[in-house]
Design an enzyme around this catalytic site. Structure first.
Site, short mmCIF file in Angstrom:
data_model
loop_
_atom_site.label_atom_id
_atom_site.label_comp_id
_atom_site.label_asym_id
_atom_site.label_seq_id
_atom_site.Cartn_x
_atom_site.Cartn_y
_atom_site.Cartn_z
N ASP A 1 0.83 -1.22 0.00
CA ASP A 1 0.00 0.00 0.00
C ASP A 1 0.86 1.26 0.00
O ASP A 1 0.53 2.25 -0.65
CB ASP A 1 -0.91 0.00 1.24
CG ASP A 1 -1.88 -1.19 1.23
OD1 ASP A 1 -2.74 -1.27 2.12
OD2 ASP A 1 -1.76 -2.03 0.30
N GLU B 1 3.57 1.87 -1.36
CA GLU B 1 4.10 2.22 -2.70
C GLU B 1 2.97 2.84 -3.53
O GLU B 1 3.18 3.82 -4.24
CB GLU B 1 4.66 0.97 -3.38
CG GLU B 1 5.54 1.33 -4.58
CD GLU B 1 6.20 0.11 -5.22
OE1 GLU B 1 6.54 -0.84 -4.48
OE2 GLU B 1 6.32 0.12 -6.46
N TYR B 2 1.77 2.28 -3.39
CA TYR B 2 0.61 2.85 -4.12
C TYR B 2 0.40 4.29 -3.66
O TYR B 2 0.28 5.21 -4.47
CB TYR B 2 -0.63 1.99 -3.84
CG TYR B 2 -1.89 2.48 -4.55
CD1 TYR B 2 -2.71 3.43 -3.96
CD2 TYR B 2 -2.22 2.03 -5.83
CE1 TYR B 2 -3.85 3.90 -4.61
CE2 TYR B 2 -3.36 2.50 -6.48
CZ TYR B 2 -4.17 3.43 -5.87
OH TYR B 2 -5.28 3.90 -6.52
N SER C 1 -37.64 -4.91 -13.68
CA SER C 1 -37.58 -5.62 -12.39
C SER C 1 -37.77 -7.11 -12.67
O SER C 1 -37.86 -7.52 -13.82
CB SER C 1 -38.68 -5.09 -11.47
OG SER C 1 -39.91 -5.14 -12.17
N LEU C 2 -37.84 -7.92 -11.61
CA LEU C 2 -37.86 -9.37 -11.78
C LEU C 2 -39.09 -9.98 -11.13
O LEU C 2 -39.50 -9.57 -10.05
CB LEU C 2 -36.62 -9.98 -11.10
CG LEU C 2 -35.27 -9.74 -11.76
CD1 LEU C 2 -34.15 -10.05 -10.79
CD2 LEU C 2 -35.15 -10.56 -13.03
N GLU D 1 -26.98 -16.05 -11.20
CA GLU D 1 -26.21 -15.01 -10.52
C GLU D 1 -26.79 -14.75 -9.13
O GLU D 1 -28.00 -14.62 -8.99
CB GLU D 1 -26.27 -13.71 -11.34
CG GLU D 1 -25.96 -13.91 -12.82
CD GLU D 1 -26.46 -12.77 -13.71
OE1 GLU D 1 -26.90 -11.72 -13.16
OE2 GLU D 1 -26.41 -12.91 -14.95
N LYS E 1 -28.31 -12.78 -6.17
CA LYS E 1 -29.05 -11.52 -6.17
C LYS E 1 -28.59 -10.74 -4.95
O LYS E 1 -29.00 -11.01 -3.82
CB LYS E 1 -30.55 -11.78 -6.11
CG LYS E 1 -31.40 -10.54 -6.31
CD LYS E 1 -32.88 -10.88 -6.42
CE LYS E 1 -33.70 -9.62 -6.66
NZ LYS E 1 -33.59 -8.64 -5.54
N ARG F 1 -31.48 3.25 -10.28
CA ARG F 1 -32.55 2.67 -11.10
C ARG F 1 -33.78 3.56 -11.07
O ARG F 1 -34.47 3.72 -12.08
CB ARG F 1 -32.89 1.29 -10.54
CG ARG F 1 -34.01 0.57 -11.27
CD ARG F 1 -34.33 -0.79 -10.65
NE ARG F 1 -35.43 -1.44 -11.36
CZ ARG F 1 -36.71 -1.08 -11.22
NH1 ARG F 1 -37.03 -0.07 -10.43
NH2 ARG F 1 -37.66 -1.70 -11.90
N GLU G 1 -25.01 -4.00 -9.31
CA GLU G 1 -25.42 -3.72 -7.93
C GLU G 1 -24.29 -3.07 -7.14
O GLU G 1 -23.17 -3.59 -7.10
CB GLU G 1 -25.83 -5.05 -7.26
CG GLU G 1 -26.71 -4.91 -6.06
CD GLU G 1 -28.21 -4.84 -6.43
OE1 GLU G 1 -28.53 -4.89 -7.63
OE2 GLU G 1 -29.04 -4.71 -5.51
C1 LIG Z 1 -32.70 -9.15 -15.93
C2 LIG Z 1 -32.75 -7.79 -15.23
C3 LIG Z 1 -34.18 -7.27 -15.20
C4 LIG Z 1 -31.83 -6.77 -15.97
N1 LIG Z 1 -32.30 -6.53 -17.34
C5 LIG Z 1 -32.97 -5.39 -17.68
O1 LIG Z 1 -33.20 -4.50 -16.86
C6 LIG Z 1 -33.43 -5.24 -19.09
C7 LIG Z 1 -33.87 -4.01 -19.51
C8 LIG Z 1 -34.36 -3.89 -20.83
C9 LIG Z 1 -34.40 -4.97 -21.66
O2 LIG Z 1 -34.87 -4.90 -22.97
C10 LIG Z 1 -35.56 -3.77 -23.36
C11 LIG Z 1 -34.94 -2.96 -24.32
C12 LIG Z 1 -35.62 -1.83 -24.76
C13 LIG Z 1 -36.90 -1.50 -24.23
C14 LIG Z 1 -37.48 -2.34 -23.25
C15 LIG Z 1 -36.79 -3.49 -22.82
C16 LIG Z 1 -33.93 -6.20 -21.23
C17 LIG Z 1 -33.44 -6.34 -19.94
C18 LIG Z 1 -32.19 -7.90 -13.83
C19 LIG Z 1 -32.73 -7.15 -12.77
C20 LIG Z 1 -32.16 -7.24 -11.49
C21 LIG Z 1 -31.04 -8.06 -11.29
C22 LIG Z 1 -30.37 -8.24 -10.04
N2 LIG Z 1 -30.78 -7.60 -8.93
N3 LIG Z 1 -29.31 -9.06 -9.95
C23 LIG Z 1 -28.87 -9.73 -11.04
N4 LIG Z 1 -27.81 -10.54 -10.91
N5 LIG Z 1 -29.46 -9.61 -12.26
C24 LIG Z 1 -30.53 -8.79 -12.40
N6 LIG Z 1 -31.10 -8.70 -13.64
#
Ligand SMILES: CC(C)(CNC(=O)c1ccc(Oc2ccccc2)cc1)c1ccc2c(N)nc(N)nc2n1
Length: 332
Positions: free
Chosen positions: A33, A35-36, A82-83, A114, A116, A137, A174
């Site tokens: 560190d 040296e950095y 969203s998901l 992946e 979350k 977001r 994230e």
């Molecule tokens: C899959 C996605 C919802 C991202 N993708 C998008 O937001 C997204 C957005 C427009 C897309 O296509 C469009 C393009 C143009 C217009 C409308 C949609 C496609 C995906 C998502 C959301 C939350 C996540 C999370 N907390 N952790 C991890 N590991 N992955 C995640 N992934």
């Protein structure tokens, strides 16, 4: 003379960016560190002598100037979706069946899985390899401009590394606070008679909401990339997993637990495995995200309302509430 100073600046900036990447992204420093720090002091001294040679992507420019009066709004060129949630294995089999029924051309599907992370989704815009903007977001369509605060996160490169990156690249991922950093932050807060943060997610949110980025810079924040938004000037890999590997090659951090899996049964085993190691992970998670790996199939499936048809979050049961320490007040 100026050529010589410019050359010194370029060399120092590349060295500091490289060693910063080794330390903050790969957690595998090559130099001590001290040296950095010495190189950083050299850079600061040279830039103080020639302020006209300071560049926005200089490693010295991580901590912003004066505090902002407020955050401006950013409209996402591509919405941040969203998901949907899954709560048991049957939900996953139903998820897969819905997709196979729509994708008549496919008889089996490959997934990218992946963790979350329990943090905040942010969007990073890189133009010609330089970080030009960062946004929360928000409601998915518009977010807050938190560029000054995001620049203080040492694991987020101010300039992409490697080569071949596109002219414009939006990286989504994230921002989170690792468990150890959270505990140290709360210990410090309590020692100073300040309120403690209730959990790492709140602490990360509070740190990104600071109008004074000098405060953000003192907070132990980190970042993992998980998707790409705007891309201009290059065709990325046709696989979600391979895209994340590309981002890693350009200096963006990628969660080491991410896996490409060939069947829903492997996905269920992965979910169980991550659930088993959840307590031992250095960051908080609230589930895993399972995505169709093939980007062309993602586009074929599209999304419903604001969530993709091709991705789902498989949540863990909520952790038993943190034992509330008596007479400790929590920040809201
Ligand atoms: C899959 C996605 C919802 C991202 N993708 C998008 O937001 C997204 C957005 C427009 C897309 O296509 C469009 C393009 C143009 C217009 C409308 C949609 C496609 C995906 C998502 C959301 C939350 C996540 C999370 N907390 N952790 C991890 N590991 N992955 C995640 N992934």
């Amino acid at each position: 003379m100026s050529h010589d100073i410019q050359q010194q600046l370029d060399e120092l900036r590349e060295l500091l960016a490289y060693h910063g990447h080794r330390y903050y992204v790969e957690d595998n420093p090559e130099i001590p560190d001290v040296e950095y720090d010495r190189m950083m002091q050299q850079l600061l001294a040279l830039e103080a002598e020639s302020p006209e040679l300071v560049t926005v992507d200089s490693p010295s420019q991580r901590v912003g100037g004066k505090p902002l009066d407020g955050f401006t709004q950013i409209t996402h060129e591509i919405p941040m979706l969203s998901l949907d949630n899954a709560f048991n294995d049957d939900d996953l089999h139903a998820f897969e069946k819905r997709m196979l029924d729509r994708l008549l051309s496919e008889s089996s599907l490959t997934y990218c899985c992946e963790p979350k992370l329990d943090g905040l989704a942010v969007s990073l815009m890189y133009e010609n390899g330089v970080l030009t903007q960062a946004a929360t977001r928000g409601d998915g369509a518009t977010g807050e401009n938190i560029t000054e605060n995001v620049r203080t996160i040492r694991s987020i490169p101010l300039k992409l590394r490697g080569e071949g990156w596109p002219a414009r690249l939006e990286v989504r991922g994230e921002v989170f606070m690792p468990k150890k950093g959270f505990e140290a932050l709360n210990e410090k807060a309590l020692k100073k008679g300040e309120k403690a943060f209730a959990n790492p997610r709140n602490a990360a949110a509070g740190s990104l909401r600071q109008l004074d980025s000098k405060i953000t810079a003192t907070r132990p924040l980190s970042f993992y990339a998980y998707s790409v938004g705007v891309v201009e000037g290059l065709e990325l890999a046709p696989s979600q997993y391979e895209r994340l590997v590309q981002l890693k090659g350009w200096g963006l951090p990628m969660c080491p637990e991410i896996r490409q899996l060939a069947s829903m049964d492997e996905v269920i085993t992965y979910h169980q495995m991550i659930g088993d190691k959840r307590e031992a992970l250095p960051y908080e998670i609230d589930g895993v995200v399972i995505k169709i790996d093939d980007v062309a199939l993602q586009q074929k499936l599209g999304f419903v309302a604001r969530a993709p048809r091709w991705a789902i979050a498989y949540k863990f049961p909520a952790q038993e509430e943190l034992t509330i320490l008596n007479n400790v007040e929590f920040q809201v």
